[in-house]
Structure formats: C-alpha cells, structure tokens
Design an enzyme around this catalytic site. Structure first.
Site, mmCIF file in Angstrom:
data_model
loop_
_atom_site.group_PDB
_atom_site.id
_atom_site.type_symbol
_atom_site.label_atom_id
_atom_site.label_comp_id
_atom_site.label_asym_id
_atom_site.label_seq_id
_atom_site.Cartn_x
_atom_site.Cartn_y
_atom_site.Cartn_z
ATOM 1 N N ALA A 8 0.874 -1.178 0.000
ATOM 2 C CA ALA A 8 0.000 0.000 0.000
ATOM 3 C C ALA A 8 0.907 1.222 0.000
ATOM 4 O O ALA A 8 2.070 1.151 0.423
ATOM 5 C CB ALA A 8 -0.877 -0.016 1.240
ATOM 6 N N GLU A 48 4.619 -5.182 7.407
ATOM 7 C CA GLU A 48 3.876 -4.109 8.077
ATOM 8 C C GLU A 48 4.358 -3.826 9.500
ATOM 9 O O GLU A 48 4.289 -2.694 9.962
ATOM 10 C CB GLU A 48 2.364 -4.435 8.102
ATOM 11 C CG GLU A 48 1.662 -4.272 6.762
ATOM 12 C CD GLU A 48 1.722 -5.519 5.888
ATOM 13 O OE1 GLU A 48 2.498 -6.455 6.180
ATOM 14 O OE2 GLU A 48 0.985 -5.548 4.882
ATOM 15 N N GLY A 75 0.450 -4.994 0.802
ATOM 16 C CA GLY A 75 -0.758 -5.101 -0.037
ATOM 17 C C GLY A 75 -0.498 -5.801 -1.356
ATOM 18 O O GLY A 75 -1.423 -6.365 -1.952
ATOM 19 N N GLU A 77 -0.701 -9.353 -0.571
ATOM 20 C CA GLU A 77 -2.120 -9.638 -0.309
ATOM 21 C C GLU A 77 -2.936 -9.714 -1.592
ATOM 22 O O GLU A 77 -3.827 -10.559 -1.728
ATOM 23 C CB GLU A 77 -2.694 -8.565 0.630
ATOM 24 C CG GLU A 77 -2.112 -8.683 2.038
ATOM 25 C CD GLU A 77 -2.501 -7.511 2.926
ATOM 26 O OE1 GLU A 77 -2.116 -6.360 2.617
ATOM 27 O OE2 GLU A 77 -3.209 -7.729 3.924
#
Ligand code: COA
Length: 258
Positions: free
Chosen positions: A65, A133, A110, A113
């Site tokens: 992200a 993260e 992300g 993911e």
C-alpha cells in the site's frame, strides 16, 4: 482510460498492469479504484475468460500500500481503507473467471495480499514476498493475516508477519505460495499459456470449481455440501451433454458456457 493501471485484452485474457513503476507500483487510492473497475470488466465482459495481474517495470509487482498516505489517517479512515481493500480483493477471490498473479518482483504488504487474493500465482526468479507491516507499526489490512495463514500454514505465516522477512521465489515455491517460478522473460508467456489451457474447458465447470474450493474456507458454508450442489447443477447444462458426447464420439468438445 486509466491513470495508474493499464489493461490490455490479449486472446481473451484481460492483462491488468499496475503502472506506477517510480513508486514500485504501490497501491494508493486511485490504484485501488481503478483496479476495482478492471475487476468489474473481468466479471462483465463476455470477451474476457480470465485475467492476469502484474506490475510495471523490472523491479516490482507491488511494493505494498502507498505508505505516504498513512501518517494522516485516523482510525476511522484506516477502517474504511481496509474495508475497501477487502471488498475488492474478495471480489477477485470470488470471481467466476480465473484471475492469476504474475509476480515480477517485490510483492510486499498489499502487493503480497493482492497476489494471494488471486486464484494462484506464478513468480519470476527475482520475486520477493513479504508482509513487512510490523516495521511500520501496522498489520496487514487487505486479508493478509487470513490468506497467508491459509496458504502456507500458521507457523510459517506468523514467522513471516512477525519478522517482516522476505521470501525469495524459490522459498515461495517451496512454501506453497506460488505454483511456478520462471525467468523474468518467461513469466507472462507461461502465465498466458496456463490460462489458455483453461480456455478450452467448460466455463461453468471452471466457475463451479472456483466456488467449491473457496467454499472450503468459508466458516458459514460446508464445502462438501457446496460440491454436491454444484456437481448436481452441472447436469442441467448443455456443456455437460456436449463434453460427455464429445468424449464418446472421440472429438474435441465445443463448450458454450450454457
Ligand atoms: N509506498 C509508497 N512508496 C513506495 C513504497 C510504498 N509501499 N515502496 C516503495 N516506494 C517508493 C519509494 O519511496 C521510492 O520513491 P522515491 O524515489 O520517490 O523516494 C521508490 O518507490 C523506490 O523505492 P526505493 O525504496 O528507493 O527502492 P529500493 O530498491 O531501495 O527498495 C523496497 C525497495 C521494496 C525494499 C523498499 O522500497 C521498501 O521497503 N518499500 C516498502 C515496502 C513495505 O513496507 N510495504 C508494505 C506497505 S504496508
């Protein structure tokens, strides 16, 4: 049509490329919104039988992200960000057409993911996977704690998420995170070749297999019951009659998805 992604329809495969190479294809809001539109097209366009998702440039699939959006977010905005990501990634996982990740470099946060929300993954030998993260004071927010655990098991998933370490492509292959490792040049051709193999199969049967396998992971469903229902429904299709008749007549079936 898009600013942060590009799409190209190539022999029935919608090739979706996240296109922010100067930011290692980090997913900001615009990427997420545009990805949602591209996934909509996979659902709705009859000329699309499958999709692949990859990253632009030689270095990254998606490095996570977009961290630059994080410092100013409140708890409520964080929840909204996570829910939007969950909705879109769930839509990828639930898609009745195969969506495959072609991981061509860093797949972090992300990005990992998103790859895990796809039905399966191929990686080039320069790929790196991780959920770093914890280094930022947050946790995976687009399904990573759940999908990583399902894919590689609790111990390995916890090790990756607690250390923030990265797996290289060979380790990812060994751990069951990816199905194939290729050279960077071979990644897209090999992904297309695998998808084209699926192209000749009965589309409704393809959709039912995806649905039954996803059902294994739904706590409100019994996958065996789902399989009985979907197996039974196959007998109401023209494709089953065509497939069985073609076998008996020793010819190639011509499936119409009906
Ligand atoms: N969000 C926003 N920008 C990112 C990004 C992310 N997740 N990942 C990389 N970028 C940007 C960098 O800020 C840099 O931008 P700049 O040139 O304007 O400074 C550019 O992409 C190139 O990255 P850089 O860090 O210089 O490349 P590198 O080869 O030295 O390192 C990584 C590559 C992937 C190891 C490193 O970029 C990294 O750790 N990224 C963050 C990974 C992460 O924590 N993801 C989870 C987010 S929840």
């Amino acid at each position: 049509m898009y600013n942060t992604i590009s799409t190209e329809l190539n022999n029935g495969i919608l090739e979706i490329t996240i296109n922010r190479p100067d930011k290692l294809n980090a997913i900001n809001r615009e990427v997420m919104n545009e990805l949602a539109l591209a996934v909509d097209e996979v659902y709705k366009n009859d000329g699309v039988f499958a999709a692949l998702i990859t990253g632009s440039g030689p270095k990254a699939f998606i490095a996570g992200a977009d961290i630059s959006e994080f410092p100013k977010l409140t708890t409520e905005q964080g929840e909204e960000l996570s829910k939007v990501g969950h909705t879109i990634f769930q839509r990828i996982e639930d898609c009745h057409k195969p969506i495959v990740a072609a991981v061509n470099g860093f797949a972090l946060g992300g990005g990992c993911e998103l790859a895990m929300a796809c039905h399966f993954r191929l990686a080039s030998n320069n790929a790196r996977f991780g959920q770093p993260e914890v280094n930022l004071g947050i946790i995976p927010g687009y399904g990573g704690t759940q999908r990583l655990t399902r894919l590689i098991g609790k111990g390995k998933a916890l090790e990756l998420m607690l250390t923030g370490d990265m797996l290289n492509a060979e380790e990812a292959l060994k751990w069951g995170l990816v199905n194939h490792v290729t050279t960077p040049e071979e990644l897209l051709p090999k992904t297309r070749e695998l998808l084209q193999k699926i192209h000749g199969k009965a589309p409704l049967a393809v959709a039912r297999v995806i649905k039954c396998v996803n059902s294994y992971f739904r706590y409100d469903e019994n996958g065996f019951e789902t399989e009985i229902t979907e197996f039974a429904a196959s007998f109401g299709t023209k494709d089953l009659k065509e497939g069985a008749t073609a076998f008996i007549e020793k010819r190639t079936p011509n499936f119409k998805g009906e």
